[in-house]
Design a protein around this motif. Structure first.
Motif, PDB file in Angstrom:
ATOM      1  N   THR A 149       2.432   1.669  -3.445  1.00 59.19           N
ATOM      2  CA  THR A 149       1.440   2.156  -4.413  1.00 59.19           C
ATOM      3  C   THR A 149       1.244   3.655  -4.283  1.00 59.19           C
ATOM      4  O   THR A 149       1.241   4.388  -5.283  1.00 59.19           O
ATOM      5  CB  THR A 149       0.097   1.430  -4.213  1.00 59.19           C
ATOM      6  OG1 THR A 149       0.289   0.024  -4.429  1.00 59.19           O
ATOM      7  CG2 THR A 149      -0.950   1.942  -5.192  1.00 59.19           C
ATOM      8  N   ARG A 150       1.097   4.137  -3.052  1.00 60.56           N
ATOM      9  CA  ARG A 150       0.911   5.578  -2.845  1.00 60.56           C
ATOM     10  C   ARG A 150       2.120   6.357  -3.341  1.00 60.56           C
ATOM     11  O   ARG A 150       1.984   7.397  -4.002  1.00 60.56           O
ATOM     12  CB  ARG A 150       0.654   5.876  -1.365  1.00 60.56           C
ATOM     13  CG  ARG A 150      -0.729   5.447  -0.877  1.00 60.56           C
ATOM     14  CD  ARG A 150      -1.064   6.124   0.447  1.00 60.56           C
ATOM     15  NE  ARG A 150      -0.129   5.786   1.499  1.00 60.56           N
ATOM     16  CZ  ARG A 150      -0.272   4.755   2.328  1.00 60.56           C
ATOM     17  NH1 ARG A 150      -1.307   3.938   2.190  1.00 60.56           N
ATOM     18  NH2 ARG A 150       0.621   4.517   3.272  1.00 60.56           N
ATOM     19  N   ASN A 151       3.317   5.861  -3.028  1.00 61.12           N
ATOM     20  CA  ASN A 151       4.526   6.588  -3.419  1.00 61.12           C
ATOM     21  C   ASN A 151       4.709   6.632  -4.934  1.00 61.12           C
ATOM     22  O   ASN A 151       5.051   7.671  -5.511  1.00 61.12           O
ATOM     23  CB  ASN A 151       5.753   5.943  -2.768  1.00 61.12           C
ATOM     24  CG  ASN A 151       5.854   6.245  -1.280  1.00 61.12           C
ATOM     25  OD1 ASN A 151       5.345   7.255  -0.803  1.00 61.12           O
ATOM     26  ND2 ASN A 151       6.498   5.369  -0.544  1.00 61.12           N
TER      27      ASN A 151
ATOM     28  N   GLU B 292       2.375   6.202  -7.299  1.00 60.87           N
ATOM     29  CA  GLU B 292       1.319   6.985  -7.947  1.00 60.87           C
ATOM     30  C   GLU B 292       1.467   8.468  -7.659  1.00 60.87           C
ATOM     31  O   GLU B 292       1.120   9.310  -8.501  1.00 60.87           O
ATOM     32  CB  GLU B 292      -0.049   6.471  -7.500  1.00 60.87           C
ATOM     33  CG  GLU B 292      -0.339   5.073  -8.026  1.00 60.87           C
ATOM     34  CD  GLU B 292      -1.755   4.599  -7.724  1.00 60.87           C
ATOM     35  OE1 GLU B 292      -2.503   5.337  -7.033  1.00 60.87           O
ATOM     36  OE2 GLU B 292      -2.105   3.498  -8.183  1.00 60.87           O
ATOM     37  N   GLN B 293       1.988   8.807  -6.500  1.00 57.11           N
ATOM     38  CA  GLN B 293       2.215  10.223  -6.201  1.00 57.11           C
ATOM     39  C   GLN B 293       3.282  10.789  -7.124  1.00 57.11           C
ATOM     40  O   GLN B 293       3.155  11.908  -7.642  1.00 57.11           O
ATOM     41  CB  GLN B 293       2.650  10.380  -4.747  1.00 57.11           C
ATOM     42  CG  GLN B 293       2.957  11.821  -4.354  1.00 57.11           C
ATOM     43  CD  GLN B 293       3.288  11.949  -2.873  1.00 57.11           C
ATOM     44  OE1 GLN B 293       2.451  11.700  -2.023  1.00 57.11           O
ATOM     45  NE2 GLN B 293       4.526  12.310  -2.581  1.00 57.11           N
TER      46      GLN B 293
ATOM     47  N   GLU C 188       0.830  -1.209   0.000  1.00 53.48           N
ATOM     48  CA  GLU C 188       0.000   0.000   0.000  1.00 53.48           C
ATOM     49  C   GLU C 188       0.862   1.257   0.000  1.00 53.48           C
ATOM     50  O   GLU C 188       0.570   2.236  -0.706  1.00 53.48           O
ATOM     51  CB  GLU C 188      -0.925  -0.013   1.217  1.00 53.48           C
ATOM     52  CG  GLU C 188      -2.013  -1.092   1.143  1.00 53.48           C
ATOM     53  CD  GLU C 188      -2.831  -1.180   2.420  1.00 53.48           C
ATOM     54  OE1 GLU C 188      -2.497  -0.460   3.388  1.00 53.48           O
ATOM     55  OE2 GLU C 188      -3.791  -1.978   2.461  1.00 53.48           O
ATOM     56  N   ILE C 189       1.949   1.246   0.792  1.00 50.37           N
ATOM     57  CA  ILE C 189       2.854   2.395   0.824  1.00 50.37           C
ATOM     58  C   ILE C 189       3.532   2.572  -0.537  1.00 50.37           C
ATOM     59  O   ILE C 189       3.629   3.692  -1.060  1.00 50.37           O
ATOM     60  CB  ILE C 189       3.906   2.224   1.939  1.00 50.37           C
ATOM     61  CG1 ILE C 189       3.232   2.283   3.316  1.00 50.37           C
ATOM     62  CG2 ILE C 189       5.002   3.288   1.835  1.00 50.37           C
ATOM     63  CD1 ILE C 189       4.135   1.890   4.465  1.00 50.37           C
TER      64      ILE C 189
END
Length: 298
Positions: A147-149, A151-152, A144-145
């Protein structure tokens, strides 16, 4: 390649983009621009609206007179400052992996151990939208981390990225890849898998922290017999202080982070050439209990 998929933005700074504020002492702050929002420092506040619409490379002054240089963060700056679950692969190693594992536009890359997504970001920029980075991560919270990084940085999902949550040996869906990158504690457990999925001429690259891990993965590759002689190394990065006649190495440096090991896949059924140089006396003596090269007599 679509510019948006590089993670690079041109033109004036815009709402939703990340910028980096750096003061005269080199202290850095990353902020995401929002209309009407304020960023607070010990030298007062900075209005986001004063940055939106401005070009990069300006100096902004806070309400109490603090001055800050404003740029969008570069990829190496982003990956060392992004939120972490697992430890990140530092740029000095990520760039070595991209170069020595020969990651090219359109490459099919299997990555095991996505961690916080730092290396994934480098790999995705290298393969472009015509390639594939197939990442595997055992821990759902790390995934999850990551993915966020990712995509950011790229401004949304990257079309060349596929993330699978699960143990590599049980979850692998890739049948043929050009490159395989292993960032895990026991990469030797997956040498047989690498032999199955790597295309002839493909490269296996392992990122390991200790000398014992480095030795074991190298000897396992030799024992497999269908990988060319492995290469192993580490990289240390030292900056320099430059001020008039005061020219010296900086007191701090990026020293040991990990070892890198690479080996090329032979054509299936082809054996690697036997080493002509004899091992050092005792190298594979009674105290050695690891894998033995395929051509080494008992």
């Amino acid at each position: 390649m679509d510019e948006r998929l590089s993670g690079v933005h041109r033109g004036p700074m815009a709402v939703g983009q990340w910028v980096r504020l750096t003061d005269a002492k080199g202290r850095r702050h990353n902020i995401q621009l929002e209309e009407g929002k304020k960023f607070f420092t010990k030298f007062g506040e900075i209005l986001h609206d004063e940055l939106i619409g401005q070009p990069e490379g300006i100096v902004v002054e806070s309400s109490l007179g603090g001055q800050y240089l404003v740029f969008r963060p570069l990829m190496h700056e982003y990956t060392t400052s992004m939120p972490r679950g697992a430890a990140v692969i530092y740029p000095k190693d990520a760039t070595q992996i991209v170069t020595f594992a020969d990651i090219f536009p359109g490459a099919r890359v299997l990555e095991a151990g996505a961690g916080s997504g730092a290396l994934t970001t480098f790999l995705l920029r290298a393969v472009g939208d015509s390639g594939l980075v197939s990442s595997y991560e055992q821990r759902e919270d790390f995934a999850e981390i990551a993915t966020r990084n990712v995509e950011q940085f790229f401004g949304g999902p990257h079309p060349a990225w596929r993330l699978t949550v699960g143990e590599l040996g049980e979850s692998v869906v890739d049948t043929e890849v050009d490159r395989m990158i292993l960032d895990m504690v026991d990469p030797w457990e997956y040498v047989e898998l690498a032999g199955r999925v790597l295309a002839p001429g493909g490269i296996l690259c392992c990122y390991v922290a200790t000398t014992t891990q480095m030795s074991r993965i190298v000897e396992t590759l030799r024992a497999h017999g269908e990988f060319a002689e492995p290469d192993a190394w580490e990289t240390m990065q030292r900056g320099w202080h430059l001020e008039g006649l005061a020219v010296r190495p900086q007191h701090s440096m990026n020293g040991h982070t990990a070892f890198l090991v690479t080996a090329r896949r032979m054509a299936h059924g082809q054996r690697a050439l036997a080493k002509k140089r004899r091992p050092a006396p005792g190298a594979y003596g009674p105290e050695y209990s690891g894998p033995r090269p395929a051509d080494l007599p008992e």
